[in-house]
Design a protein around this motif. Structure first.
Motif, PDB file in Angstrom:
ATOM      1  N   GLY A  91       0.790  -1.222   0.000  1.00 37.28           N
ATOM      2  CA  GLY A  91       0.000   0.000   0.000  1.00 37.28           C
ATOM      3  C   GLY A  91       0.822   1.272   0.000  1.00 37.28           C
ATOM      4  O   GLY A  91       0.413   2.278   0.581  1.00 37.28           O
ATOM      5  N   ARG A  92       1.938   1.270  -0.687  1.00 36.78           N
ATOM      6  CA  ARG A  92       2.859   2.406  -0.623  1.00 36.78           C
ATOM      7  C   ARG A  92       2.245   3.716  -1.092  1.00 36.78           C
ATOM      8  O   ARG A  92       2.479   4.767  -0.500  1.00 36.78           O
ATOM      9  N   ASP A  93       1.489   3.681  -2.159  1.00 38.31           N
ATOM     10  CA  ASP A  93       1.004   4.922  -2.762  1.00 38.31           C
ATOM     11  C   ASP A  93      -0.428   5.256  -2.370  1.00 38.31           C
ATOM     12  O   ASP A  93      -1.041   6.149  -2.956  1.00 38.31           O
ATOM     13  N   GLN A  94      -0.939   4.573  -1.365  1.00 42.97           N
ATOM     14  CA  GLN A  94      -2.345   4.768  -0.999  1.00 42.97           C
ATOM     15  C   GLN A  94      -2.493   5.845   0.066  1.00 42.97           C
ATOM     16  O   GLN A  94      -1.841   5.811   1.105  1.00 42.97           O
ATOM     17  N   ARG A  95      -3.360   6.809  -0.218  1.00 44.62           N
ATOM     18  CA  ARG A  95      -3.777   7.777   0.795  1.00 44.62           C
ATOM     19  C   ARG A  95      -4.952   7.182   1.550  1.00 44.62           C
ATOM     20  O   ARG A  95      -5.493   6.147   1.176  1.00 44.62           O
ATOM     21  N   ILE A  96      -5.392   7.854   2.584  1.00 46.05           N
ATOM     22  CA  ILE A  96      -6.405   7.254   3.451  1.00 46.05           C
ATOM     23  C   ILE A  96      -7.702   6.958   2.700  1.00 46.05           C
ATOM     24  O   ILE A  96      -8.358   5.939   2.959  1.00 46.05           O
ATOM     25  N   ALA A  97      -8.054   7.792   1.726  1.00 42.26           N
ATOM     26  CA  ALA A  97      -9.310   7.591   1.007  1.00 42.26           C
ATOM     27  C   ALA A  97      -9.283   6.341   0.130  1.00 42.26           C
ATOM     28  O   ALA A  97     -10.337   5.766  -0.169  1.00 42.26           O
ATOM     29  N   SER A  98      -8.100   5.925  -0.280  1.00 40.71           N
ATOM     30  CA  SER A  98      -7.997   4.752  -1.151  1.00 40.71           C
ATOM     31  C   SER A  98      -7.317   3.572  -0.458  1.00 40.71           C
ATOM     32  O   SER A  98      -7.043   2.554  -1.090  1.00 40.71           O
ATOM     33  N   LEU A  99      -7.063   3.696   0.846  1.00 39.25           N
ATOM     34  CA  LEU A  99      -6.305   2.682   1.567  1.00 39.25           C
ATOM     35  C   LEU A  99      -7.032   1.345   1.580  1.00 39.25           C
ATOM     36  O   LEU A  99      -8.203   1.261   1.934  1.00 39.25           O
ATOM     37  N   SER A 100      -6.322   0.294   1.203  1.00 41.55           N
ATOM     38  CA  SER A 100      -6.866  -1.058   1.242  1.00 41.55           C
ATOM     39  C   SER A 100      -6.692  -1.627   2.644  1.00 41.55           C
ATOM     40  O   SER A 100      -5.565  -1.819   3.103  1.00 41.55           O
ATOM     41  N   MET A 101      -7.801  -1.904   3.310  1.00 39.38           N
ATOM     42  CA  MET A 101      -7.701  -2.480   4.647  1.00 39.38           C
ATOM     43  C   MET A 101      -7.167  -3.910   4.582  1.00 39.38           C
ATOM     44  O   MET A 101      -6.604  -4.398   5.565  1.00 39.38           O
ATOM     45  N   ASP A 102      -7.320  -4.561   3.445  1.00 35.24           N
ATOM     46  CA  ASP A 102      -6.695  -5.878   3.285  1.00 35.24           C
ATOM     47  C   ASP A 102      -5.175  -5.755   3.360  1.00 35.24           C
ATOM     48  O   ASP A 102      -4.506  -6.611   3.950  1.00 35.24           O
ATOM     49  N   ASP A 103      -4.623  -4.687   2.767  1.00 35.00           N
ATOM     50  CA  ASP A 103      -3.183  -4.449   2.860  1.00 35.00           C
ATOM     51  C   ASP A 103      -2.768  -4.192   4.311  1.00 35.00           C
ATOM     52  O   ASP A 103      -1.707  -4.642   4.751  1.00 35.00           O
ATOM     53  N   VAL A 104      -3.603  -3.457   5.028  1.00 36.20           N
ATOM     54  CA  VAL A 104      -3.291  -3.175   6.437  1.00 36.20           C
ATOM     55  C   VAL A 104      -3.272  -4.469   7.240  1.00 36.20           C
ATOM     56  O   VAL A 104      -2.336  -4.743   8.005  1.00 36.20           O
TER      57      VAL A 104
END
Length: 235
Positions: A91-104
């Motif tokens: 999730g390197r390029d993800q801002r909070i609006a596009s953040l993948s919770m699966d990546d988290v």
């Protein structure tokens, strides 16, 4: 010394295994599938037959950690040091609006829960007081620092911040037994994760980490988060 390293198939983990063997230590090199190790690790096994054992460990699996501990225990194989090196950067390029919770979730499974499960099952195998090492190192990152917080890399930074807290907690628990726990920032290295623009070679980072394990570099008792040379990192 007997040194166990997770994520030993490439990058820093592979270099740690290589240098540990060169220094005359026994290495337990953990990868996902010991029956098909990466080429670099297989070459080490060929060159250091009898000095290295390659073991299967999926760090997200507590059952894998339990079975690994059982195999070592059955062979009466004790440990002097553990390096929780396996990690992911998602999730390197993800801002909070596009953040993948699966990546988290995936990142926490590997970067935090993996070291916790390894510690739970492998610390009982540390032969306290016999080698002078008695150490567990969690490979962390400067990203896991409040003072260095930036708006990005949420999964990675948050998992490393939590790993730092776990390292501090575990050190407080284990210091009564003479076991030292450190969170170590390995530096920005030229690896698959760090990229080729990084200023530091994995060889230099591994050398510094092994110097800490061997006691050549002394880390003051009040520190728990340091870099690969044993220098204090900002919290």
């Amino acid at each position: 010394m007997n040194i166990l390293i997770t994520g030993a198939g490439r990058g820093l983990g592979l270099e740690l295994a290589k240098q540990a063997l060169e220094r005359g230590h026994q290495a337990v090199a953990c990868v996902r599938d010991a029956s098909a190790p990466p080429a670099g690790l297989k070459a080490l096994a060929d060159a250091y037959s009898g000095q290295i054992r390659i073991e299967s460990l999926t760090v997200e699996s507590e059952e894998d950690a339990r079975q690994l501990a059982d195999r070592l225990r059955q062979d009466a194989f004790e440990l002097d040091a553990i390096v929780n090196n396996a990690g992911v950067l998602l999730g390197r390029d993800q801002r909070i609006a596009s953040l993948s919770m699966d990546d988290v979730r995936r990142t926490f499974d590997v970067n935090l829960f993996g070291p916790m499960m390894a510690a739970k099952h492998l610390i009982p195998l540390i032969r306290e007081g016999k080698s002078g090492a008695d150490m567990l190192i969690n490979i962390s990152s400067e990203a896991g620092s409040f003072s260095g917080a930036y708006g990005g890399d949420y999964p990675y930074a948050l998992s490393k911040l939590a790993l730092n807290m776990f390292s501090k907690q575990l050190n407080e628990e284990l210091k009564q037994r003479g076991i030292r726990v450190l969170a170590v920032h390995p530096g920005w290295m030229r690896t698959d994760m760090g990229g080729q623009a990084a200023p530091l070679a994995a060889e230099d980072s591994a050398r510094g980490i092994l110097d800490m394990i061997e006691g050549k570099t002394q880390v003051p008792d009040d520190l728990f988060f340091v870099d690969y040379a044993g220098r204090p990192m900002p919290i």
